[in-house]
Design a protein around this motif. Sequence first.
Motif, PDB file in Angstrom:
ATOM      1  N   MET A   1       1.597  -6.741 -14.565  1.00  0.00           N
ATOM      2  CA  MET A   1       0.515  -7.574 -14.049  1.00  0.00           C
ATOM      3  C   MET A   1      -0.231  -6.828 -12.957  1.00  0.00           C
ATOM      4  N   ALA A   2      -1.532  -6.833 -13.013  1.00  0.00           N
ATOM      5  CA  ALA A   2      -2.350  -6.185 -11.988  1.00  0.00           C
ATOM      6  C   ALA A   2      -2.502  -7.110 -10.783  1.00  0.00           C
ATOM      7  N   PHE A   3      -2.790  -6.507  -9.645  1.00  0.00           N
ATOM      8  CA  PHE A   3      -3.051  -7.279  -8.428  1.00  0.00           C
ATOM      9  C   PHE A   3      -4.539  -7.615  -8.400  1.00  0.00           C
ATOM     10  N   LYS A   4      -4.867  -8.871  -8.604  1.00  0.00           N
ATOM     11  CA  LYS A   4      -6.271  -9.287  -8.635  1.00  0.00           C
ATOM     12  C   LYS A   4      -6.643 -10.204  -7.487  1.00  0.00           C
ATOM     13  N   SER A   5      -5.653 -10.692  -6.760  1.00  0.00           N
ATOM     14  CA  SER A   5      -5.922 -11.557  -5.616  1.00  0.00           C
ATOM     15  C   SER A   5      -5.071 -11.082  -4.444  1.00  0.00           C
ATOM     16  N   ILE A   6      -5.722 -10.520  -3.427  1.00  0.00           N
ATOM     17  CA  ILE A   6      -5.049 -10.004  -2.243  1.00  0.00           C
ATOM     18  C   ILE A   6      -5.292 -10.974  -1.089  1.00  0.00           C
ATOM     19  N   PHE A   7      -4.262 -11.185  -0.278  1.00  0.00           N
ATOM     20  CA  PHE A   7      -4.348 -12.137   0.822  1.00  0.00           C
ATOM     21  C   PHE A   7      -3.884 -11.468   2.112  1.00  0.00           C
ATOM     22  N   THR A   8      -4.536 -11.796   3.217  1.00  0.00           N
ATOM     23  CA  THR A   8      -4.089 -11.305   4.512  1.00  0.00           C
ATOM     24  C   THR A   8      -4.301 -12.359   5.578  1.00  0.00           C
ATOM     25  N   VAL A   9      -3.603 -12.204   6.695  1.00  0.00           N
ATOM     26  CA  VAL A   9      -3.651 -13.160   7.795  1.00  0.00           C
ATOM     27  C   VAL A   9      -3.953 -12.404   9.080  1.00  0.00           C
ATOM     28  N   VAL A  10      -4.888 -12.936   9.864  1.00  0.00           N
ATOM     29  CA  VAL A  10      -5.250 -12.350  11.150  1.00  0.00           C
ATOM     30  C   VAL A  10      -4.986 -13.376  12.241  1.00  0.00           C
ATOM     31  N   ALA A  24      -8.591  -4.506   2.920  1.00  0.00           N
ATOM     32  CA  ALA A  24      -9.789  -4.183   2.141  1.00  0.00           C
ATOM     33  C   ALA A  24      -9.583  -2.917   1.317  1.00  0.00           C
ATOM     34  N   THR A  25      -8.881  -1.939   1.870  1.00  0.00           N
ATOM     35  CA  THR A  25      -8.593  -0.710   1.134  1.00  0.00           C
ATOM     36  C   THR A  25      -7.743  -0.995  -0.093  1.00  0.00           C
ATOM     37  N   VAL A  26      -6.700  -1.810   0.077  1.00  0.00           N
ATOM     38  CA  VAL A  26      -5.833  -2.163  -1.045  1.00  0.00           C
ATOM     39  C   VAL A  26      -6.612  -2.950  -2.093  1.00  0.00           C
ATOM     40  N   ALA A  27      -7.421  -3.911  -1.642  1.00  0.00           N
ATOM     41  CA  ALA A  27      -8.200  -4.720  -2.574  1.00  0.00           C
ATOM     42  C   ALA A  27      -9.191  -3.871  -3.360  1.00  0.00           C
ATOM     43  N   ALA A  28      -9.858  -2.941  -2.680  1.00  0.00           N
ATOM     44  CA  ALA A  28     -10.816  -2.072  -3.371  1.00  0.00           C
ATOM     45  C   ALA A  28     -10.110  -1.188  -4.385  1.00  0.00           C
ATOM     46  N   GLY A  29      -8.941  -0.665  -4.023  1.00  0.00           N
ATOM     47  CA  GLY A  29      -8.203   0.184  -4.944  1.00  0.00           C
ATOM     48  C   GLY A  29      -7.699  -0.551  -6.164  1.00  0.00           C
ATOM     49  N   CYS A  30      -7.431  -1.842  -6.026  1.00  0.00           N
ATOM     50  CA  CYS A  30      -6.937  -2.653  -7.146  1.00  0.00           C
ATOM     51  C   CYS A  30      -8.051  -3.404  -7.854  1.00  0.00           C
ATOM     52  N   ASP A  31      -9.303  -3.240  -7.385  1.00  0.00           N
ATOM     53  CA  ASP A  31     -10.429  -4.020  -7.897  1.00  0.00           C
ATOM     54  C   ASP A  31     -10.095  -5.514  -7.822  1.00  0.00           C
ATOM     55  N   ASP A 150      -3.016   4.795   6.819  1.00  0.00           N
ATOM     56  CA  ASP A 150      -3.977   4.342   5.815  1.00  0.00           C
ATOM     57  C   ASP A 150      -3.229   4.081   4.514  1.00  0.00           C
ATOM     58  N   PRO A 151      -3.225   2.829   4.032  1.00  0.00           N
ATOM     59  CA  PRO A 151      -2.480   2.551   2.799  1.00  0.00           C
ATOM     60  C   PRO A 151      -3.105   3.282   1.619  1.00  0.00           C
ATOM     61  N   PRO A 152      -2.305   3.933   0.793  1.00  0.00           N
ATOM     62  CA  PRO A 152      -2.863   4.654  -0.356  1.00  0.00           C
ATOM     63  C   PRO A 152      -3.373   3.679  -1.418  1.00  0.00           C
ATOM     64  N   GLU A 153      -4.577   3.927  -1.921  1.00  0.00           N
ATOM     65  CA  GLU A 153      -5.089   3.097  -3.011  1.00  0.00           C
ATOM     66  C   GLU A 153      -4.216   3.267  -4.249  1.00  0.00           C
ATOM     67  N   HIS A 154      -3.770   4.489  -4.466  1.00  0.00           N
ATOM     68  CA  HIS A 154      -2.907   4.795  -5.609  1.00  0.00           C
ATOM     69  C   HIS A 154      -1.763   5.678  -5.110  1.00  0.00           C
ATOM     70  N   PRO A 155      -0.629   5.076  -4.718  1.00  0.00           N
ATOM     71  CA  PRO A 155       0.478   5.863  -4.164  1.00  0.00           C
ATOM     72  C   PRO A 155       0.937   6.957  -5.122  1.00  0.00           C
ATOM     73  N   LYS A 156       1.217   8.133  -4.560  1.00  0.00           N
ATOM     74  CA  LYS A 156       1.637   9.261  -5.396  1.00  0.00           C
ATOM     75  C   LYS A 156       3.150   9.438  -5.436  1.00  0.00           C
ATOM     76  N   ARG A 157       3.801   9.220  -4.297  1.00  0.00           N
ATOM     77  CA  ARG A 157       5.251   9.395  -4.238  1.00  0.00           C
ATOM     78  C   ARG A 157       5.856   8.128  -3.624  1.00  0.00           C
ATOM     79  N   ILE A 158       6.701   7.465  -4.390  1.00  0.00           N
ATOM     80  CA  ILE A 158       7.264   6.179  -3.985  1.00  0.00           C
ATOM     81  C   ILE A 158       8.783   6.277  -3.931  1.00  0.00           C
ATOM     82  N   VAL A 159       9.364   5.721  -2.889  1.00  0.00           N
ATOM     83  CA  VAL A 159      10.816   5.616  -2.754  1.00  0.00           C
ATOM     84  C   VAL A 159      11.218   4.167  -2.975  1.00  0.00           C
ATOM     85  N   ILE A 160      12.175   3.949  -3.869  1.00  0.00           N
ATOM     86  CA  ILE A 160      12.718   2.612  -4.120  1.00  0.00           C
ATOM     87  C   ILE A 160      14.088   2.522  -3.466  1.00  0.00           C
ATOM     88  N   GLY A 161      14.279   1.539  -2.590  1.00  0.00           N
ATOM     89  CA  GLY A 161      15.593   1.278  -2.024  1.00  0.00           C
ATOM     90  C   GLY A 161      16.382   0.408  -2.993  1.00  0.00           C
TER      91      GLY A 161
END
Length: 279
Positions: A1-10, A24-31, A150-161
């Motif tokens: 499933m793609a991320f189509k709805s991003i939410f944040t709290v200020v 906004a960076t994450v939302a733009a990267g995920c359209d 800066d959050p990566p729009e498309h992460p290249k190297r991911i570590v899973i715990g």
Amino acid sequence: MAFKSIFTVVTDEALAKSTLDHAATVAAGCDAHLDAVCFGVDRTQTGYYYAGANAMVLQETLTRANNDASSLAAAARAQLGNSECRWAVEDGVAQLADIGRHVAARARFADLVVLPKPYGTNRGAELEPVLEGALFEGQVPVLVVPDDVDPPEHPKRIVIGWNESAEALRAVRAAMPFLVGAEAVHVVVIDPPQHGPNRSDPGGLLSQYLSRHGVKAEIDVLSKTLPRVADVMHRHVRDVDADMVVMGAYGHSRFREAILGGATRNMLEHVEVTTFMAH
């Protein structure tokens, strides 16, 4: 499933710009569409303070919270007006003890919540219940981004715990859009049990599951050579130059983590890269 709805709290003027920039960076990267809620927080404690307060004092706290919310929302609209994503901003007032419920009511209709690091110097007490409201009552994954990262729009190297918990597996499934696009995924297993069903192949079933989705995964089995699991994770993240961590959140109760500590709290206190969490 793609991320189509991003939410944040200020909730904090000092964190508003970085939080909105990251979301906004994450939302733009995920359209995706970004929804931002700006809360003015009434920080008085009803059960203690209000017993002897008069109407003027009560009104003053509400007026201050309303003004904070309006100011944050105006700044958010001005900032997001220059962003590349679709967005909407609303504001409201919440008591400190009740803010988690308000966050959950909105977060449950999002695919992903982007929030700042909740612990550290000059951090408001509301940041922790905001995170927990999204994770627990909202049942939505949360992307925690440190202020100076800066959050990566498309992460290249991911570590899973990976510890075979239900929380870790849910985080992996929820993060699949990021994992599929990564160049390398490291499944980190720290001190696997010697007598468990997967003792001869720790992380093997997860690696098989990921490979069938086209994820380029490898297993890193590590010893707990530092006092805390989070310390080992942080060191390995630096060693492989990862730009995202994926992990389950709060395998123990929130009360136990708050009093005794735990991997979730320890990771968030010293988080250095974008961290994807699910419960």
